[in-house]
Scaffold this active site. Structure first.
Site, PDB file in Angstrom:
ATOM      1  N   ASN A 141       1.396  -2.317   5.421  1.00 48.20           N
ATOM      2  CA  ASN A 141       0.662  -1.059   5.625  1.00 48.20           C
ATOM      3  C   ASN A 141      -0.701  -1.046   4.929  1.00 48.20           C
ATOM      4  OD1 ASN A 141       0.444   2.108   5.773  1.00 48.20           O
ATOM      5  ND2 ASN A 141       0.314   1.596   3.594  1.00 48.20           N
ATOM      6  N   TYR A 171     -13.301  -3.019  11.279  1.00 51.83           N
ATOM      7  CA  TYR A 171     -11.964  -2.401  11.180  1.00 51.83           C
ATOM      8  C   TYR A 171     -11.199  -2.581  12.490  1.00 51.83           C
ATOM      9  CZ  TYR A 171      -8.398   1.213  10.503  1.00 51.83           C
ATOM     10  OH  TYR A 171      -7.208   1.884  10.390  1.00 51.83           O
ATOM     11  N   ILE A 229      -4.788  10.361  11.142  1.00 48.22           N
ATOM     12  CA  ILE A 229      -3.804  10.964  10.233  1.00 48.22           C
ATOM     13  C   ILE A 229      -4.565  11.453   9.002  1.00 48.22           C
ATOM     14  CG2 ILE A 229      -1.645  10.572   8.961  1.00 48.22           C
ATOM     15  CD1 ILE A 229      -1.403   9.957  12.002  1.00 48.22           C
ATOM     16  N   SER A 288      -3.752   0.335  14.404  1.00 50.83           N
ATOM     17  CA  SER A 288      -4.516   1.571  14.597  1.00 50.83           C
ATOM     18  C   SER A 288      -4.795   1.740  16.084  1.00 50.83           C
ATOM     19  CB  SER A 288      -5.851   1.491  13.846  1.00 50.83           C
ATOM     20  OG  SER A 288      -6.697   2.552  14.241  1.00 50.83           O
ATOM     21  N   ARG A 319       0.240   5.659  -1.887  1.00 56.58           N
ATOM     22  CA  ARG A 319      -0.262   6.960  -1.374  1.00 56.58           C
ATOM     23  C   ARG A 319      -0.375   6.893   0.141  1.00 56.58           C
ATOM     24  NH1 ARG A 319      -6.187   6.351  -0.869  1.00 56.58           N
ATOM     25  NH2 ARG A 319      -6.711   4.290  -1.631  1.00 56.58           N
ATOM     26  N   GLY A 343       0.835  -1.203   0.000  1.00 56.15           N
ATOM     27  CA  GLY A 343       0.000   0.000   0.000  1.00 56.15           C
ATOM     28  C   GLY A 343       0.864   1.244   0.000  1.00 56.15           C
ATOM     29  N   LYS A 347      -7.661  -4.730  13.181  1.00 55.60           N
ATOM     30  CA  LYS A 347      -6.416  -4.117  13.668  1.00 55.60           C
ATOM     31  C   LYS A 347      -5.997  -4.711  15.013  1.00 55.60           C
ATOM     32  CE  LYS A 347      -5.599  -1.338  10.211  1.00 55.60           C
ATOM     33  NZ  LYS A 347      -4.389  -1.479   9.399  1.00 55.60           N
TER      34      LYS A 347
END
Ligand code: NAP
Length: 248
Positions: free
Chosen positions: A93, A155, A187, A142, A20, A17, A159
């Site tokens: 990532n 999610y 972020i 996260s 970007r 990943g 994580k």
């Protein structure tokens, strides 16, 4: 440039990943520190631009490869080994966010999030462990894995799995391969874009001691540290780079 500001000279890094967002920032930080860097993505048109930026610092390559595909991950690692060398630094990532109340989350939605965020991390860590003789694995988790967040159950669960996987693998791969996680707070990237958030969501993300979003560069600096010679006594840890949202 000398050994002091290029501490990763001669090292090979792979960032999933990396086209970007946080992955791009980490890839650039590792390249600036002297590493040859490979990035993968499932088909982002910005990858060519990121590759050009990486090549300003040295050898680099990008591949279109989905972390949910076992065959693609095996092929990606084989290509990196052939073209750049055996990775010394692997950063898992790649990730996706799914936001919905649990009662409106389909099993397919849940599976997709777990597939990219946790199974993808497993495949990347396994291919790294099969090839690396020594080095660093860094998994991006996260702060929400530890805090929990309404409407983000899949999610957060994925994580949490990344943190557990990191701890187990750190024990299994010691002492030659060090495995750590970074658990970022909010972020400002495409995933958590300040501009597209509701005022309520923004207020929740800003309710931390430092009361601001973090930057990609702040996460990248932590990854560069964990990849470097100063972090040789650190394994099995989860680093909260989060403005104080979680205090360990
Ligand atoms: P982002 O801007 O949405 O970028 C995600 C990256 O992952 C992109 O390069 C994307 O490629 C890639 N990707 C997505 N699915 C993939 C797949 N199946 N295979 C390979 N690559 C894939 O997200 P970000 O904010 O940089 O997040 C990066 C990591 O940090 C994620 O694991 C995320 O969960 C974690 N994180 C982010 C925040 C935050 O506030 N942003 C906070 C905590 C943790 P494409 O562009 O081709 O889709």
């Amino acid at each position: 440039m000398n050994e002091y500001n290029r501490p990763l000279a001669g090292k090979v890094a792979l960032v999933t990943g990396g086209s970007r967002g946080i992955g791009r920032g980490i890839a650039l930080a590792l390249a600036k520190a002297g590493a040859k860097v490979a990035i993968c993505h499932p088909g982002d048109e910005r990858a060519a631009q990121t590759l050009a930026e990486l090549q300003q610092y040295g050898e680099a390559l990008e591949r279109c490869a989905d972390v949910t595909s076992e065959a693609a991950m095996v092929a990606l690692f084989d290509q990196v080994c052939t073209l750049l060398g055996t990775p010394d630094i692997v950063v898992s990532n790649a990730g996706i966010l799914h936001e919905a109340p649990l009662v409106e989350t389909s099993a397919a939605d849940f599976d997709r999030v777990l597939d990219v965020n946790l199974r993808g991390c497993f495949l990347v860590n396994r291919e790294a462990a099969r090839r690396m003789k020594s080095g660093r694995i860094i998994n991006i988790a996260s702060d929400l894995a530890l805090l929990g967040r309404e409407r983000m159950t899949a999610y957060c669960a994925s994580k949490g799995g990344v943190i557990s996987l990191t701890r187990s693998l750190a024990r299994e791969l010691a002492p030659h391969i060090l495995v750590n996680a970074i658990a970022p707070g909010s972020i400002d990237t495409d995933m958590t874009s300040v501009d597209s958030m509701s005022p309520e969501a923004l207020a929740k993300d800003l309710a931390t001691p430092l009361a601001r979003f973090g930057t990609v560069e702040e996460i990248a600096a932590t990854a560069r540290f964990l990849a470097g010679p100063e972090a040789g006594f650190i394994t099995g840890q989860c680093f909260g780079v989060n403005g104080g949202s979680v205090m360990y």
